[in-house]
Every structure is written in C-alpha cells, then in structure tokens.
Scaffold this active site. Sequence first.
Site, PDB file in Angstrom:
ATOM      1  N   LYS A  67       0.811  -1.224   0.000  1.00 56.12           N
ATOM      2  CA  LYS A  67       0.000   0.000   0.000  1.00 56.12           C
ATOM      3  C   LYS A  67       0.839   1.266   0.000  1.00 56.12           C
ATOM      4  O   LYS A  67       0.498   2.269   0.622  1.00 56.12           O
ATOM      5  CB  LYS A  67      -0.978   0.013   1.187  1.00 56.12           C
ATOM      6  CG  LYS A  67      -1.809  -1.241   1.333  1.00 56.12           C
ATOM      7  CD  LYS A  67      -2.475  -1.678   0.033  1.00 56.12           C
ATOM      8  CE  LYS A  67      -3.462  -0.651  -0.496  1.00 56.12           C
ATOM      9  NZ  LYS A  67      -4.010  -1.037  -1.849  1.00 56.12           N
ATOM     10  N   TRP A  72       1.083   1.507  -9.040  1.00 61.58           N
ATOM     11  CA  TRP A  72       1.516   2.650  -9.852  1.00 61.58           C
ATOM     12  C   TRP A  72       2.946   2.463 -10.339  1.00 61.58           C
ATOM     13  O   TRP A  72       3.239   2.635 -11.529  1.00 61.58           O
ATOM     14  CB  TRP A  72       1.390   3.910  -8.999  1.00 61.58           C
ATOM     15  CG  TRP A  72       1.626   5.208  -9.712  1.00 61.58           C
ATOM     16  CD1 TRP A  72       1.515   5.456 -11.063  1.00 61.58           C
ATOM     17  CD2 TRP A  72       1.980   6.457  -9.101  1.00 61.58           C
ATOM     18  NE1 TRP A  72       1.787   6.783 -11.327  1.00 61.58           N
ATOM     19  CE2 TRP A  72       2.062   7.421 -10.141  1.00 61.58           C
ATOM     20  CE3 TRP A  72       2.211   6.855  -7.791  1.00 61.58           C
ATOM     21  CZ2 TRP A  72       2.395   8.746  -9.890  1.00 61.58           C
ATOM     22  CZ3 TRP A  72       2.524   8.181  -7.546  1.00 61.58           C
ATOM     23  CH2 TRP A  72       2.623   9.115  -8.589  1.00 61.58           C
ATOM     24  N   HIS A 134       7.365  -7.596  -2.178  1.00 64.75           N
ATOM     25  CA  HIS A 134       7.227  -6.873  -0.916  1.00 64.75           C
ATOM     26  C   HIS A 134       8.269  -7.363   0.087  1.00 64.75           C
ATOM     27  O   HIS A 134       8.282  -6.935   1.240  1.00 64.75           O
ATOM     28  CB  HIS A 134       5.835  -7.095  -0.307  1.00 64.75           C
ATOM     29  CG  HIS A 134       4.720  -6.424  -1.044  1.00 64.75           C
ATOM     30  ND1 HIS A 134       4.803  -5.130  -1.526  1.00 64.75           N
ATOM     31  CD2 HIS A 134       3.472  -6.869  -1.375  1.00 64.75           C
ATOM     32  CE1 HIS A 134       3.651  -4.811  -2.113  1.00 64.75           C
ATOM     33  NE2 HIS A 134       2.840  -5.840  -2.037  1.00 64.75           N
ATOM     34  N   ARG A 156       6.093   5.232   1.285  1.00 62.75           N
ATOM     35  CA  ARG A 156       5.045   6.238   1.436  1.00 62.75           C
ATOM     36  C   ARG A 156       4.997   6.699   2.883  1.00 62.75           C
ATOM     37  O   ARG A 156       5.398   5.958   3.795  1.00 62.75           O
ATOM     38  CB  ARG A 156       3.702   5.605   1.031  1.00 62.75           C
ATOM     39  CG  ARG A 156       2.534   6.560   0.905  1.00 62.75           C
ATOM     40  CD  ARG A 156       1.289   5.782   0.494  1.00 62.75           C
ATOM     41  NE  ARG A 156       0.162   6.647   0.207  1.00 62.75           N
ATOM     42  CZ  ARG A 156      -1.059   6.212  -0.101  1.00 62.75           C
ATOM     43  NH1 ARG A 156      -1.295   4.907  -0.163  1.00 62.75           N
ATOM     44  NH2 ARG A 156      -2.035   7.066  -0.357  1.00 62.75           N
ATOM     45  N   ARG A 288      -8.166   3.270  -4.574  1.00 62.66           N
ATOM     46  CA  ARG A 288      -9.107   3.946  -3.683  1.00 62.66           C
ATOM     47  C   ARG A 288      -9.114   5.433  -3.991  1.00 62.66           C
ATOM     48  O   ARG A 288      -9.897   5.916  -4.792  1.00 62.66           O
ATOM     49  CB  ARG A 288      -8.749   3.668  -2.216  1.00 62.66           C
ATOM     50  CG  ARG A 288      -9.805   4.147  -1.222  1.00 62.66           C
ATOM     51  CD  ARG A 288      -9.467   3.734   0.198  1.00 62.66           C
ATOM     52  NE  ARG A 288      -8.282   4.406   0.707  1.00 62.66           N
ATOM     53  CZ  ARG A 288      -8.298   5.539   1.409  1.00 62.66           C
ATOM     54  NH1 ARG A 288      -9.450   6.129   1.671  1.00 62.66           N
ATOM     55  NH2 ARG A 288      -7.174   6.083   1.848  1.00 62.66           N
ATOM     56  N   LYS A 289      -8.208   6.207  -3.377  1.00 67.35           N
ATOM     57  CA  LYS A 289      -8.132   7.649  -3.627  1.00 67.35           C
ATOM     58  C   LYS A 289      -6.808   8.070  -4.235  1.00 67.35           C
ATOM     59  O   LYS A 289      -6.757   8.998  -5.027  1.00 67.35           O
ATOM     60  CB  LYS A 289      -8.355   8.426  -2.319  1.00 67.35           C
ATOM     61  CG  LYS A 289      -9.755   8.351  -1.755  1.00 67.35           C
ATOM     62  CD  LYS A 289      -9.866   9.245  -0.513  1.00 67.35           C
ATOM     63  CE  LYS A 289     -11.276   9.256   0.046  1.00 67.35           C
ATOM     64  NZ  LYS A 289     -11.372  10.129   1.247  1.00 67.35           N
TER      65      LYS A 289
END
Length: 326
Positions: A67, A72, A134, A156, A288-289
């Site tokens: 996440k 992307w 990951h 992130r 999601r956003k």
Amino acid sequence: MASTQGLQAYEEEKLLLSLPKERGWAAHHLYLFQDFWCPSNFIEGVNNFQKHFQSKDSDVIVSSFPKSGTTWLKALTFSIVNRKRFSSFDNHPLLTSNSHDLVPYLDFIFHCDNIQNKLSYLSNMTEPRIFGTHIPFPSLSKSIQESNCKIVYICRNPFDTFVSFWIFANKIYPDSLDKLTMEEALEKYCKGIIGFGPTWEHMLGYWKESIATPNKVLFLKYEELKEDINFYVKRVAEFLDCPFTEEEESNGVIESISNLCSFEKMKNLEVNKSGTFDRSFEKKYLFRKGEIGDWVNYFSPAMIEKLSKTMEEKLSGSGLSFKTYS
C-alpha cells in the site's frame, strides 16, 4: 510425488510451529520469519524464491511495502522499460492488463509445487524481465543481491500507508477484522506486526542500500512522485540505463507514460474495475483515492501522537524523513 509433497507439507508445518506468532489484520496470524512478519501462505513462496530464483543482470525488481504505490510504480516501470516494444499508447498492454499481471510478484511465482515449470516460465520471459516484491531487502535471494540487476523501491508516508492498508484489509477480509479496532491495529503497526513489517526496517533496509549502492537501488517516495511525476519518470529511465532521447522528450513520450499510468486513468479502465487478482480479491480494491494526507480524516490526536513518536524513534539518525501533509 505424493511422498515429496507430504514431506514438504510436514517441513512447512514444522517450520510454522517453530516461529513466533501474532494475530494479524488481513491474515488470521502472522509469523516472524527471517525477522519480518509474514502470513503463513507466503512463507512457501519466499522459501522457494530464495532457493531457486536466479537473477539476470538485466532484471528489474520493483519493491515496496504494501500500500505504498506498488500498482503505480509497476505500471510506470513496465511502460518505461518496454516503451520501444509498445510505442502506441492507444494500444498498450496496460489498457487491457493490470500492472500486477504484467509485473508478477516473485514469491507468488514460486508459491507452488512444480518448481521446474516455473523456472521454465522464467527462462522464457522477454528480457529485461520485470518482477515485483514486498520482501525486505535482507530476504531477497542472494542472486538478486549479488547480480547487477536493478531495484526500484517506493515507500510512502507511514500515516497514509497505515490508513490505506487498514481500509484495504477491511474490504478484502471483512470477517477477519471484526474484533480489531483501528486503535488496536495502529498498536500492532507501531510494533511492526503487519505483513512484511516492521515498516521501519523494511524502508530502512532499502534506504541504506540505496545509499551504499546507488547504482543498484533507487529509493523513491510516493509523495515526491505525486508532486513531479515527469521528473521521476525520467529519473527511473536514467537509473535503468534506458534514458529518454531528445526526440522522445520533444515528442512528449514522458508525459504520455505519466498519463497512461495516472491513478485516474488506471482506476477507470475496465480491466481494473472488474475481475479478481490472483483469485483472492477484486482488482477494484487496488484503487481507492491515491491522495496524499488522507490520514487526517481517520486519526485521533492520540493516534497522531503515537505514530509520530514511533516514527521519530525508529527513523532517528537515518536521514529518512516524511512530511506530514496535515
């Protein structure tokens, strides 16, 4: 064959019984395996990957904590590396395939009994091969660490990562989270008890390696890509030894890749709105956003204080820091 499979199952069960275990969020239990917390169904794939994967110098590994912009970065990397093969952005593989299908996870590939078939599949892949993972840096296969392959890592802001992971886990495993509050989940997150965590060790492993071997590991931040995507598309291409030519730049190829891989574009593609990923969850949950700072809508003052203190403690002296965007 049956006896071999039986022996393997026995060895896996024996291994699980020997590992520290904690209740997870998106998994019923997480096991402390090679110093990171791993769902039981991933351990076989990680083990097989470490034993059998042979890296090529031309390989590209897209690595991330879950996440943190994985979908992307996979799309961007695939488009950059393969821009000569797929020069038409009106008929591009990303328009009909999810980026996780185009850039497969290494531990997913090896999550099976028939290793020889997987090795044959890998040997027949078009080069340069692009994979995702990951897995923390210390647990990557020796062939990756010792070869001249390239690793592109994205992280992130841990505030947004937590919220994104929490909401994602609630969507794909709603029954497993019914007794775990957001505050309880944050407590586990701060302690590092999350799939592929601790988050801090994951980030710092790649961060330190990017400083020690900058030609091998490129360390990116999700927030910086959002602020200047064209700059970083160009930066990734340079790092992967396939820089854009002046003609490509003047023809707007960098902007075309940025637009093709934009959150809005990918989220609205039919291939990303329907169907499932690896038969485990709906692809639409990958989008999601894609915003920076959405965590402010979920964190209480006490939660902000707790995660802020944890980050200060874990990242202090490393040179790695994040804006809060609050």
